[in-house]
Write an enzyme that holds these catalytic residues in place. Structure first.
Site, PDB file in Angstrom:
ATOM      1  N   ARG A 144     -10.591 -91.426 154.054  1.00  0.00           N
ATOM      2  CA  ARG A 144     -10.026 -92.791 154.569  1.00  0.00           C
ATOM      3  C   ARG A 144     -10.464 -92.675 156.288  1.00  0.00           C
ATOM      4  NH1 ARG A 144      -4.354 -94.862 151.992  1.00  0.00           N
ATOM      5  NH2 ARG A 144      -5.136 -96.292 150.562  1.00  0.00           N
ATOM      6  N   LYS A 182       0.204 -97.778 133.123  1.00  0.00           N
ATOM      7  CA  LYS A 182       0.871 -99.079 132.932  1.00  0.00           C
ATOM      8  C   LYS A 182       0.185-100.535 132.545  1.00  0.00           C
ATOM      9  CE  LYS A 182       5.229 -97.876 135.136  1.00  0.00           C
ATOM     10  NZ  LYS A 182       6.004 -98.123 136.331  1.00  0.00           N
ATOM     11  N   GLY A 230      -7.480 -95.299 144.216  1.00  0.00           N
ATOM     12  CA  GLY A 230      -6.397 -94.444 143.566  1.00  0.00           C
ATOM     13  C   GLY A 230      -7.145 -93.527 142.770  1.00  0.00           C
ATOM     14  N   GLY A 251      -3.143-100.061 145.663  1.00  0.00           N
ATOM     15  CA  GLY A 251      -2.689-101.105 145.500  1.00  0.00           C
ATOM     16  C   GLY A 251      -3.407-102.175 146.107  1.00  0.00           C
TER      17      GLY A 251
HETATM   18  C1  3PG Z   1      -1.806 -97.007 150.481  1.00  0.00           C
HETATM   19  O1  3PG Z   1      -2.007 -95.554 150.446  1.00  0.00           O
HETATM   20  O2  3PG Z   1      -1.618 -97.511 149.270  1.00  0.00           O
HETATM   21  C2  3PG Z   1      -1.829 -97.517 151.469  1.00  0.00           C
HETATM   22  O3  3PG Z   1      -2.081 -97.006 152.733  1.00  0.00           O
HETATM   23  C3  3PG Z   1      -0.646 -98.436 151.532  1.00  0.00           C
HETATM   24  O4  3PG Z   1       0.705 -97.779 151.633  1.00  0.00           O
HETATM   25  P1  3PG Z   1       1.916 -98.394 151.141  1.00  0.00           P
HETATM   26  O5  3PG Z   1       1.657 -98.389 149.524  1.00  0.00           O
HETATM   27  O6  3PG Z   1       2.872 -97.396 151.453  1.00  0.00           O
HETATM   28  O7  3PG Z   1       2.134 -99.767 151.902  1.00  0.00           O
HETATM   29 MG    MG Z   2       0.372 -97.745 147.755  1.00  0.00          MG
END
Ligand code: 3PG
Ligand code: MG
Length: 425
Positions: A40, A206, A374, A397
């Protein structure tokens, strides 16, 4: 409408507040926190280089972890400042707050082309509350706002949304960074009219996490390939035995309606025909999150679609791997989100690794491959194939919400191209 980007700005001599997503994995080593994956950080370097060359005074803001409004020393961004400085080959000053006098003083003294990293914005509870007064305080040093934190763009927090509104209301410009621009291009524009066949591979635990994405992509995809524990909720919906596999029994209806939609639209919706199963045995140990560690005993291939009563399914099996890889080999566009099994355990990594290899092979032959962030990114990197796909998202997310077709608050708050500010101005 297209959003303003950092390339459209004249930043010379201006203080630019840049929201980055430096929420990176860290580990304690010899009493110090160290960054264990710099992806990142690395992905923001093009934006930072551009701003340095443009003569901006750069103030970086980010969150790290979930300290819930408290100062948590292990979640300080200070070690990230050191790592960033190494990667940029230039000094990065660190200020141990993100608002107030220390920030104002440091900002007033900074020469053009220099960089300051501010402390974790989530050390203040007002960040996640998107408190307007807090956003106002953060915006005090910002003549221009740039958001390069795609991974946090699904959060309507002060540093991702509120501050942009304040800057825009003052007539300042709010632009997307180069990483943000790339993420929106690959996860958005490139998938609007994908070259066909368009193959979507979805895995993970899920069905409930992915159902909106499934529903939306059924309108575009030529084939869907399903793996991971969520396959067992689909199996349950089809009346098979799932043994001790992870399922969402309350999502069976959701799974049934996705199957019905795929059938009605004539979209092949492939579920595993075989799998690797193992017998769970509880140990006395707890994992980092305090949950009991399960020992998976007697891993074996199961070519019956019914799972043995004492076992759980943990990976796709060899026949499924073959079928999925053949589909992937014919694809022109590939979207992959979610592993095929419990790939962190070598007994259950074959399916995910085979898919990773098939995606890399198809890419080499000309397909466009987009990896939705992810765990699939982790799996590709673990297989050493991270540089052999077209695009890997830095969002988790955020990628999912964007693929669901949702408007991300951090994007919505940016100025429109040709407009005069964000928020409809
Ligand atoms: C992540 O890693 O999903 C983002 O940096 C957002 O973090 P968070 O889910 O704690 O808001
Ligand atoms: Mg997250």
């Amino acid at each position: 409408m297209a959003k303003l980007t950092v390339k459209d700005l004249d930043v010379r001599g201006k203080r630019v507040l840049v929201r980055v997503d430096f929420n990176v994995p860290m580990e304690e080593k010899d009493g110090q926190m160290v960054v264990t994956d710099v992806t990142r950080i690395k992905e923001t370097l093009p934006t930072l280089d551009l701003l340095v060359k443009g003569g901006a005074k750069i103030l970086l803001a980010s969150h790290l972890g979930r300290p819930k409004g408290r100062i948590e020393p292990s979640l300080s961004l200070r070690p990230v400042a050191a790592r960033l400085a190494e990667m940029l080959h230039r000094p990065v000053e660190f200020v141990d707050d993100c608002i107030g006098d220390p920030v104002a003083q440091a900002a007033a003294a900074m020469p053009p082309g220099t960089i300051i990293l501010l402390e974790n914005v989530r050390f203040h509870a007002q960040e996640e509350a998107n408190d307007p007064a807090f956003a106002e305080q953060m915006a005090r040093v910002a003549e221009v706002y740039v958001n390069d934190a795609f991974g946090s763009a699904h959060r309507a927090h002060a540093s991702t949304e509120g501050v942009a509104r304040v800057v825009a209301q003052r007539g300042g410009r709010c632009a997307a960074g180069l990483l943000m621009e790339r993420e929106l291009k690959f996860l958005g524009d490139e998938l609007e009219q994908p070259a066909k066949p368009f193959v979507v591979i979805l895995g993970g635990a899920k069905v409930s996490d992915k159902i909106t994405v499934i529903d939306r992509l059924l309108e575009k995809a030529d084939t869907l390939l399903i793996g991971g524990a969520m396959a067992y909720t689909f199996r349950l919906a089809q009346g098979w035995q799932v043994g001790k596999s992870l399922v969402e029994a309350d999502k069976v209806d959701v799974a049934k309606s996705a199957l019905a939609k795929a059938k009605a639209r004539n979209v092949p919706f492939l579920l595993p025909v075989d799998d690797v199963v193992a017998t769970p045995v509880k140990t006395d140990q707890l994992n980092k999150k305090g949950k009991p560690i399960v020992d998976w005993q007697n891993p074996r291939t199961n070519s019956d679609r019914n799972c043995p009563p004492d076992a759980a399914g943990l990976d796709i099996g060899p026949a499924t791997i073959q079928a999925y890889c053949e589909v992937i080999a014919r694809a022109q566009t590939i979207l992959w989100n979610g592993p095929m099994g419990l790939f962190e355990n070598k007994h259950f990594a074959a399916g995910t690794n085979a898919v990773a290899q098939a995606v890399a092979d198809a890419t080499r032959k000309g397909a466009k491959s987009i990896i939705g962030g992810g765990d699939s990114v982790k799996a590709l990197n673990q297989a050493g194939l991270g540089n052999q796909v077209t695009f890997m998202s830095t969002g988790g997310g955020a990628s999912l919400e964007f693929l669901e077709g949702r408007v991300l608050p951090g994007v919505a708050a940016l100025s429109d191209q040709g407009g005069c500010g964000g928020c409809g101005h």
